[in-house]
Design a protein around this motif. Sequence first.
Motif, mmCIF file in Angstrom:
data_model
loop_
_atom_site.group_PDB
_atom_site.id
_atom_site.type_symbol
_atom_site.label_atom_id
_atom_site.label_comp_id
_atom_site.label_asym_id
_atom_site.label_seq_id
_atom_site.Cartn_x
_atom_site.Cartn_y
_atom_site.Cartn_z
ATOM 1 N N ALA A 67 0.831 -1.205 0.000
ATOM 2 C CA ALA A 67 0.000 0.000 0.000
ATOM 3 C C ALA A 67 0.866 1.256 0.000
ATOM 4 O O ALA A 67 0.554 2.235 -0.695
ATOM 5 N N LEU A 68 1.962 1.244 0.779
ATOM 6 C CA LEU A 68 2.822 2.424 0.826
ATOM 7 C C LEU A 68 3.500 2.661 -0.520
ATOM 8 O O LEU A 68 3.593 3.811 -0.977
ATOM 9 N N PHE A 69 3.960 1.575 -1.155
ATOM 10 C CA PHE A 69 4.509 1.725 -2.506
ATOM 11 C C PHE A 69 3.453 2.297 -3.448
ATOM 12 O O PHE A 69 3.742 3.176 -4.266
ATOM 13 N N LEU A 76 6.156 9.897 -6.740
ATOM 14 C CA LEU A 76 7.587 9.800 -7.015
ATOM 15 C C LEU A 76 7.916 9.007 -8.274
ATOM 16 O O LEU A 76 9.070 8.962 -8.694
ATOM 17 N N GLY A 77 6.909 8.379 -8.867
ATOM 18 C CA GLY A 77 7.160 7.567 -10.050
ATOM 19 C C GLY A 77 7.689 6.189 -9.675
ATOM 20 O O GLY A 77 7.665 5.784 -8.507
ATOM 21 N N LEU A 78 8.210 5.472 -10.661
ATOM 22 C CA LEU A 78 8.744 4.135 -10.445
ATOM 23 C C LEU A 78 10.259 4.197 -10.269
ATOM 24 O O LEU A 78 10.896 5.179 -10.619
ATOM 25 N N GLY A 79 10.815 3.147 -9.724
ATOM 26 C CA GLY A 79 12.268 3.045 -9.635
ATOM 27 C C GLY A 79 12.814 3.227 -8.233
ATOM 28 O O GLY A 79 12.222 2.811 -7.237
ATOM 29 N N VAL A 84 13.485 3.907 -1.970
ATOM 30 C CA VAL A 84 14.306 4.484 -0.902
ATOM 31 C C VAL A 84 13.429 5.128 0.164
ATOM 32 O O VAL A 84 13.642 4.918 1.374
ATOM 33 N N VAL A 85 12.450 5.902 -0.231
ATOM 34 C CA VAL A 85 11.574 6.566 0.735
ATOM 35 C C VAL A 85 10.852 5.539 1.602
ATOM 36 O O VAL A 85 10.780 5.667 2.835
ATOM 37 N N LYS A 159 9.390 -1.287 -9.384
ATOM 38 C CA LYS A 159 10.519 -1.341 -10.324
ATOM 39 C C LYS A 159 11.830 -0.950 -9.653
ATOM 40 O O LYS A 159 12.738 -0.390 -10.291
ATOM 41 N N GLY A 160 11.922 -1.219 -8.356
ATOM 42 C CA GLY A 160 13.160 -0.954 -7.639
ATOM 43 C C GLY A 160 14.194 -2.025 -7.923
ATOM 44 O O GLY A 160 13.871 -3.105 -8.428
ATOM 45 N N PRO A 161 15.464 -1.768 -7.585
ATOM 46 C CA PRO A 161 16.530 -2.735 -7.862
ATOM 47 C C PRO A 161 16.565 -3.852 -6.823
ATOM 48 O O PRO A 161 15.961 -3.739 -5.756
#
Length: 215
Positions: A67-69, A76-79, A84-85, A159-161
Amino acid sequence: MNLLDYVVSRWQSLLVNSYQHVSMVVQCIVLATIVGVLVGVAVYRSPAGAAIATALSSAVLTVPSFALFGLLIPVLGLGVAPSVVTLVLYALLPIVRNTIVGLSTVDQPILDAARGIGMSRFGVLTRVELRMAWPAILAGMRVSTQMLMGIAAIAAYAKGPGLGNLIFSGLGQLGGANALNMALAGTVGVIILALLLDALFVLFGRLTTSRGIRG
């Protein structure tokens, strides 16, 4: 192809994803530690301030990570940014709480002795209180790190690493060739990296904590 064969055949890709995973977690822990310690220092003398800071950082943990994502992606968009946030917010509670506890439990005679030899308030904080509170702060960092290792895998949703991409890709292709191996490789990789990071924290703690404080 079994899991071992899969790992051997794709070790370079796994290594890159593992590095990205650890790098993101470590950088977020550093950021969370800076923020958390500053918050703890600002409020530890005030019971009301400490309660508010703890309550606010606790509130973040009541929000499911998906939910937070989902809330951060439109902003903030994707990535990397939403990843990080999210990780920094989730890491705050153990660090803030342990900073407050560590600073609040420094013996008053020690503080009086430090002031008695002419230390300023800032000097007492940086050279006495924070050093005495360091084991508690480090324990909070260890807890946050273990928590973030798992949450960082969910960052693949944004879409984070990291290894979460393998887990999500494998689960999304279940029934296909190597889908299960892909998911298992990502999952086992997260567990192994979490154990290695925890061992490094133990070593780091021994190197940065004076013998008198250790025991």
